[in-house]
Design a protein around this motif. Structure first.
Motif, PDB file in Angstrom:
ATOM      1  N   SER A  55       7.396   5.629  -8.040  1.00  0.00           N
ATOM      2  CA  SER A  55       8.441   5.646  -9.043  1.00  0.00           C
ATOM      3  C   SER A  55       7.418   6.267 -10.518  1.00  0.00           C
ATOM      4  CB  SER A  55       9.293   4.441  -9.254  1.00  0.00           C
ATOM      5  OG  SER A  55      10.228   4.583 -10.273  1.00  0.00           O
ATOM      6  N   GLU A  56       6.336   5.399 -10.747  1.00  0.00           N
ATOM      7  CA  GLU A  56       5.756   5.540 -11.872  1.00  0.00           C
ATOM      8  C   GLU A  56       5.080   7.242 -11.816  1.00  0.00           C
ATOM      9  OE1 GLU A  56       2.005   3.945 -14.365  1.00  0.00           O
ATOM     10  OE2 GLU A  56       3.041   2.583 -12.870  1.00  0.00           O
ATOM     11  N   THR A  57       4.784   7.538 -10.651  1.00  0.00           N
ATOM     12  CA  THR A  57       4.439   8.884 -10.481  1.00  0.00           C
ATOM     13  C   THR A  57       5.561   9.817 -10.689  1.00  0.00           C
ATOM     14  OG1 THR A  57       2.948   8.017  -8.939  1.00  0.00           O
ATOM     15  CG2 THR A  57       3.200  10.365  -8.917  1.00  0.00           C
ATOM     16  N   ARG A  58       6.443   9.652 -10.129  1.00  0.00           N
ATOM     17  CA  ARG A  58       7.781  10.688 -10.467  1.00  0.00           C
ATOM     18  C   ARG A  58       7.966  10.667 -11.944  1.00  0.00           C
ATOM     19  NH1 ARG A  58       9.284   8.273  -5.757  1.00  0.00           N
ATOM     20  NH2 ARG A  58      10.715   6.716  -6.702  1.00  0.00           N
ATOM     21  N   LEU A  59       7.944   9.509 -12.652  1.00  0.00           N
ATOM     22  CA  LEU A  59       8.187   9.411 -13.990  1.00  0.00           C
ATOM     23  C   LEU A  59       7.323  10.283 -14.909  1.00  0.00           C
ATOM     24  CD1 LEU A  59       9.492   5.694 -14.593  1.00  0.00           C
ATOM     25  CD2 LEU A  59      10.764   7.914 -14.726  1.00  0.00           C
ATOM     26  N   ALA A  60       5.894  10.026 -14.439  1.00  0.00           N
ATOM     27  CA  ALA A  60       4.794  10.674 -15.016  1.00  0.00           C
ATOM     28  C   ALA A  60       4.868  12.268 -14.824  1.00  0.00           C
ATOM     29  CB  ALA A  60       3.496  10.091 -14.429  1.00  0.00           C
ATOM     30  N   HIS A  61       5.495  12.526 -13.571  1.00  0.00           N
ATOM     31  CA  HIS A  61       5.578  14.149 -13.322  1.00  0.00           C
ATOM     32  C   HIS A  61       6.722  14.774 -14.064  1.00  0.00           C
ATOM     33  CE1 HIS A  61       6.772  17.735 -10.964  1.00  0.00           C
ATOM     34  NE2 HIS A  61       5.401  17.664 -10.791  1.00  0.00           N
ATOM     35  N   GLY A  62       7.753  13.845 -14.283  1.00  0.00           N
ATOM     36  CA  GLY A  62       8.913  14.723 -15.051  1.00  0.00           C
ATOM     37  C   GLY A  62       8.596  14.399 -16.455  1.00  0.00           C
ATOM     38  N   PRO A 105       5.180  15.114  -6.619  1.00  0.00           N
ATOM     39  CA  PRO A 105       4.804  14.024  -5.840  1.00  0.00           C
ATOM     40  C   PRO A 105       5.560  13.967  -4.674  1.00  0.00           C
ATOM     41  CG  PRO A 105       5.303  13.265  -8.119  1.00  0.00           C
ATOM     42  CD  PRO A 105       5.687  14.761  -7.966  1.00  0.00           C
ATOM     43  N   ARG A 106       4.920  13.166  -3.528  1.00  0.00           N
ATOM     44  CA  ARG A 106       5.707  13.276  -2.133  1.00  0.00           C
ATOM     45  C   ARG A 106       5.260  11.642  -1.960  1.00  0.00           C
ATOM     46  NH1 ARG A 106       2.413  17.663  -1.230  1.00  0.00           N
ATOM     47  NH2 ARG A 106       3.586  19.667  -0.867  1.00  0.00           N
ATOM     48  N   SER A 107       6.594  11.026  -1.470  1.00  0.00           N
ATOM     49  CA  SER A 107       6.756   9.545  -1.017  1.00  0.00           C
ATOM     50  C   SER A 107       6.317   9.270   0.124  1.00  0.00           C
ATOM     51  CB  SER A 107       8.296   9.296  -1.526  1.00  0.00           C
ATOM     52  OG  SER A 107       8.109   7.823  -1.072  1.00  0.00           O
ATOM     53  N   ARG A 108       5.392   8.231   0.217  1.00  0.00           N
ATOM     54  CA  ARG A 108       4.934   7.771   1.774  1.00  0.00           C
ATOM     55  C   ARG A 108       5.655   6.644   2.100  1.00  0.00           C
ATOM     56  NH1 ARG A 108      -1.248   7.432   2.346  1.00  0.00           N
ATOM     57  NH2 ARG A 108      -0.367   7.119   4.577  1.00  0.00           N
ATOM     58  N   VAL A 109       6.163   5.840   1.279  1.00  0.00           N
ATOM     59  CA  VAL A 109       6.769   4.568   1.292  1.00  0.00           C
ATOM     60  C   VAL A 109       7.801   4.503   2.550  1.00  0.00           C
ATOM     61  CG1 VAL A 109       8.736   4.583  -0.298  1.00  0.00           C
ATOM     62  CG2 VAL A 109       7.522   2.395   0.252  1.00  0.00           C
ATOM     63  N   GLU A 110       8.673   5.312   2.680  1.00  0.00           N
ATOM     64  CA  GLU A 110       9.586   5.195   3.628  1.00  0.00           C
ATOM     65  C   GLU A 110       9.137   5.561   4.907  1.00  0.00           C
ATOM     66  OE1 GLU A 110      12.631   4.434   3.060  1.00  0.00           O
ATOM     67  OE2 GLU A 110      12.348   4.330   1.144  1.00  0.00           O
ATOM     68  N   ALA A 111       8.165   6.083   5.339  1.00  0.00           N
ATOM     69  CA  ALA A 111       7.554   6.444   6.330  1.00  0.00           C
ATOM     70  C   ALA A 111       6.640   5.090   6.631  1.00  0.00           C
ATOM     71  CB  ALA A 111       6.419   7.724   6.541  1.00  0.00           C
ATOM     72  N   LEU A 112       5.868   4.442   5.901  1.00  0.00           N
ATOM     73  CA  LEU A 112       5.126   3.203   5.941  1.00  0.00           C
ATOM     74  C   LEU A 112       6.228   2.204   6.392  1.00  0.00           C
ATOM     75  CD1 LEU A 112       2.725   3.488   3.153  1.00  0.00           C
ATOM     76  CD2 LEU A 112       2.389   3.701   5.498  1.00  0.00           C
ATOM     77  N   ALA A 113       7.489   1.999   5.676  1.00  0.00           N
ATOM     78  CA  ALA A 113       8.369   1.096   6.137  1.00  0.00           C
ATOM     79  C   ALA A 113       9.017   1.324   7.475  1.00  0.00           C
ATOM     80  CB  ALA A 113       9.664   1.384   5.073  1.00  0.00           C
ATOM     81  N   GLY A 114       8.924   2.663   7.899  1.00  0.00           N
ATOM     82  CA  GLY A 114       9.490   2.776   9.155  1.00  0.00           C
ATOM     83  C   GLY A 114       8.351   2.323  10.312  1.00  0.00           C
ATOM     84  N   GLU A 115       7.194   2.449   9.774  1.00  0.00           N
ATOM     85  CA  GLU A 115       6.007   2.142  10.991  1.00  0.00           C
ATOM     86  C   GLU A 115       6.141   0.476  10.942  1.00  0.00           C
ATOM     87  OE1 GLU A 115       2.277   3.323  10.176  1.00  0.00           O
ATOM     88  OE2 GLU A 115       2.823   5.402   9.600  1.00  0.00           O
ATOM     89  N   LEU A 116       6.724  -0.273   9.837  1.00  0.00           N
ATOM     90  CA  LEU A 116       6.795  -1.623  10.034  1.00  0.00           C
ATOM     91  C   LEU A 116       7.993  -2.217  10.903  1.00  0.00           C
ATOM     92  CD1 LEU A 116       5.805  -4.458   9.253  1.00  0.00           C
ATOM     93  CD2 LEU A 116       7.204  -4.155   7.089  1.00  0.00           C
ATOM     94  N   ASP A 117       8.815  -1.297  10.657  1.00  0.00           N
ATOM     95  CA  ASP A 117      10.124  -1.651  11.506  1.00  0.00           C
ATOM     96  C   ASP A 117       9.802  -1.267  12.924  1.00  0.00           C
ATOM     97  OD1 ASP A 117      11.851  -2.242   9.458  1.00  0.00           O
ATOM     98  OD2 ASP A 117      12.619  -0.180   9.220  1.00  0.00           O
ATOM     99  N   ALA A 118       9.022  -0.275  13.406  1.00  0.00           N
ATOM    100  CA  ALA A 118       8.751   0.006  14.695  1.00  0.00           C
ATOM    101  C   ALA A 118       7.797  -1.207  15.239  1.00  0.00           C
ATOM    102  CB  ALA A 118       8.047   1.303  14.616  1.00  0.00           C
ATOM    103  N   LEU A 119       6.909  -1.751  14.284  1.00  0.00           N
ATOM    104  CA  LEU A 119       5.873  -2.350  14.749  1.00  0.00           C
ATOM    105  C   LEU A 119       6.736  -3.957  15.013  1.00  0.00           C
ATOM    106  CD1 LEU A 119       2.820  -3.355  15.034  1.00  0.00           C
ATOM    107  CD2 LEU A 119       2.843  -4.002  12.678  1.00  0.00           C
ATOM    108  N   ASP A 120       7.839  -4.339  14.410  1.00  0.00           N
ATOM    109  CA  ASP A 120       8.404  -5.410  14.406  1.00  0.00           C
ATOM    110  C   ASP A 120       9.126  -5.187  15.804  1.00  0.00           C
ATOM    111  OD1 ASP A 120       7.948  -6.705  12.139  1.00  0.00           O
ATOM    112  OD2 ASP A 120       9.702  -5.894  11.025  1.00  0.00           O
ATOM    113  N   ALA A 121       9.578  -4.132  16.292  1.00  0.00           N
ATOM    114  CA  ALA A 121      10.481  -3.835  17.538  1.00  0.00           C
ATOM    115  C   ALA A 121       9.539  -3.544  18.927  1.00  0.00           C
ATOM    116  CB  ALA A 121      11.441  -2.808  17.122  1.00  0.00           C
ATOM    117  N   SER A 122       8.148  -3.588  18.470  1.00  0.00           N
ATOM    118  CA  SER A 122       7.140  -3.135  19.547  1.00  0.00           C
ATOM    119  C   SER A 122       6.983  -4.268  20.465  1.00  0.00           C
ATOM    120  CB  SER A 122       5.845  -2.729  19.036  1.00  0.00           C
ATOM    121  OG  SER A 122       4.861  -2.694  19.845  1.00  0.00           O
ATOM    122  N   ALA A 123       6.837  -3.622  21.669  1.00  0.00           N
ATOM    123  CA  ALA A 123       6.566  -4.759  22.848  1.00  0.00           C
ATOM    124  C   ALA A 123       5.103  -4.379  23.177  1.00  0.00           C
ATOM    125  CB  ALA A 123       7.425  -4.422  24.275  1.00  0.00           C
TER     126      ALA A 123
END
Length: 388
Positions: free
Chosen positions: A249-256, A270-288
């Protein structure tokens, strides 16, 4: 021999006999010797030990003949309190002459001759020399075999212990991996080391196996730790993702803020990575997946999350740094203008044009920093006497 010489020689030979007997008893009680007597050997070790046993059989035959001569000599000495000339002559013959007789061994019929085969006759010194050579041959074989066993068998034991430890930890995880190949390989290497230590070395194979098992054990230990700490580390990871969101968020403000002041290339968006990382955490929670694999994925996700936050903060700092760079160039242009005034160059048409070009670039929005920096450099060079 004189009486004193015979007495001295007989005592020396008796001491020698006792010492040899002690060495032979030590040889037979040697741990490796005892193991080899009942071992199933093969290959180079079987051939080497067979030769050593043949040498040992010859040693015992020599020792028996040697002791028989000394018994005869001792009986002669004990027969009379004061030895006569005949006794001294006989003792001299026994103690100094070729008195040790080795009977010719019976040969297979295809190797025999109808002519009589002469027995071998040796002096006591020659007999001891032959016994010593045979003894050294046997002990050399023992030392060579013992060296390999001492080097390899403890490492095989250690590898086996690691394998059992992996099994124990996997049972705590409630999981199991296929270790049958490693178990079979360890059995094969142990058989090779025990049955043919002088054959092809298993050291390099053992190095690879030890490295493999050490890595597997470390993975299982880490998996057990991750399983126990997963809930806490997951909470820490969620907090870390929040830090990534804040940083992005700070990066987007700085860019603007910066993009209206400084000309930025499209890839600076700026490109966000947080959603992809959060998705990996969800996948890890559901992993067998097994905990060993989940431990690796969790560690990798923690590292990627840390890098994402660091990169976002660094990007924001770099963006704000562009504005600071523009302001620094503005200050530098002002200092150069003051220098031009002092030198009486402010009214020079060429220098004035260079100044105006730099000023326009620096006070334009968005500012092209690359062109502006070049313009300031040209202006400063012209003032210093190097016009372009």
């Amino acid at each position: 021999m004189s009486r004193e010489g015979a007495e001295h020689a007989l005592r020396a030979r008796a001491d020698e006999r006792d010492r040899i007997s002690g060495d032979l008893l030590d040889l037979e009680s040697h741990t490796t010797y005892q193991l080899l007597r009942g071992a199933s050997l093969r290959g180079a070790t079987e051939r080497r030990w067979a030769a050593a046993q043949e040498a040992l059989a010859g040693l015992w035959a020599l020792n028996d003949a040697y002791r028989a001569v000394l018994r005869d000599a001792e009986q002669i000495r004990a027969s009379r309190p004061r030895l006569g000339a005949d006794q001294l002559a006989r003792l001299t013959e026994l103690l100094s002459g070729p008195s040790v007789v080795l009977r010719t061994a019976a040969k297979p019929v295809e190797q025999r001759s109808l002519r009589p085969q002469a027995d071998t006759r040796l002096t006591l010194d020659e007999t001891v020399t032959r016994m010593d050579a045979a003894f050294r041959e046997v002990t050399a074989a023992l030392n060579d075999i013992d060296a390999v066993w001492n080097a390899v068998l403890p490492r095989l034991d250690e590898a086996g212990a690691r394998l059992r430890r992996i099994r124990e930890l996997e049972s705590l995880l409630g999981e199991s991996s296929d270790l049958a190949a490693q178990e079979a390989e360890l059995r094969r290497m142990r058989a090779a080391a025990v049955e043919d230590p002088l054959g092809p070395s298993v050291a390099q194979e053992l190095d690879r196996m030890a490295e493999l098992l050490a890595g597997s054990l470390a993975e299982v230990e880490l998996a057990l730790v991750v399983k126990d700490e997963y809930a806490r580390r997951r909470e820490d990871l969620v907090a870390a993702l929040d830090r990534v969101r804040a940083a992005e968020s700070e990066t987007r403000l700085a860019h603007g803020s910066v993009v209206v002041k400084i000309a930025l290339p499209p890839q600076a968006q700026p490109r966000s990575r947080v959603e992809a990382l959060a998705g990996e955490l969800d996948a890890l929670d559901a992993s067998a997946d097994p905990w060993v694999l989940r431990a690796k994925r969790l560690s990798a996700l923690e590292e990627e999350t840390r890098k994402a936050a660091d990169q976002a903060y660094a990007t924001a700092k770099a963006l704000y740094g562009l504005v600071a760079r523009r302001d620094e160039l503005r200050g530098r242009l002002g200092a150069c203008q003051a220098m031009a005034v002092r030198k009486g160059l402010a009214e020079d048409p060429v220098i004035s044009e260079l100044y105006e070009r730099a000023r326009v670039l620096l006070w334009s929005a968005p500012c092209d920093l690359t062109r502006a920096a070049e313009a300031v450099e040209n202006y400063q060079r012209a003032i210093s006497g190097g016009r372009r």
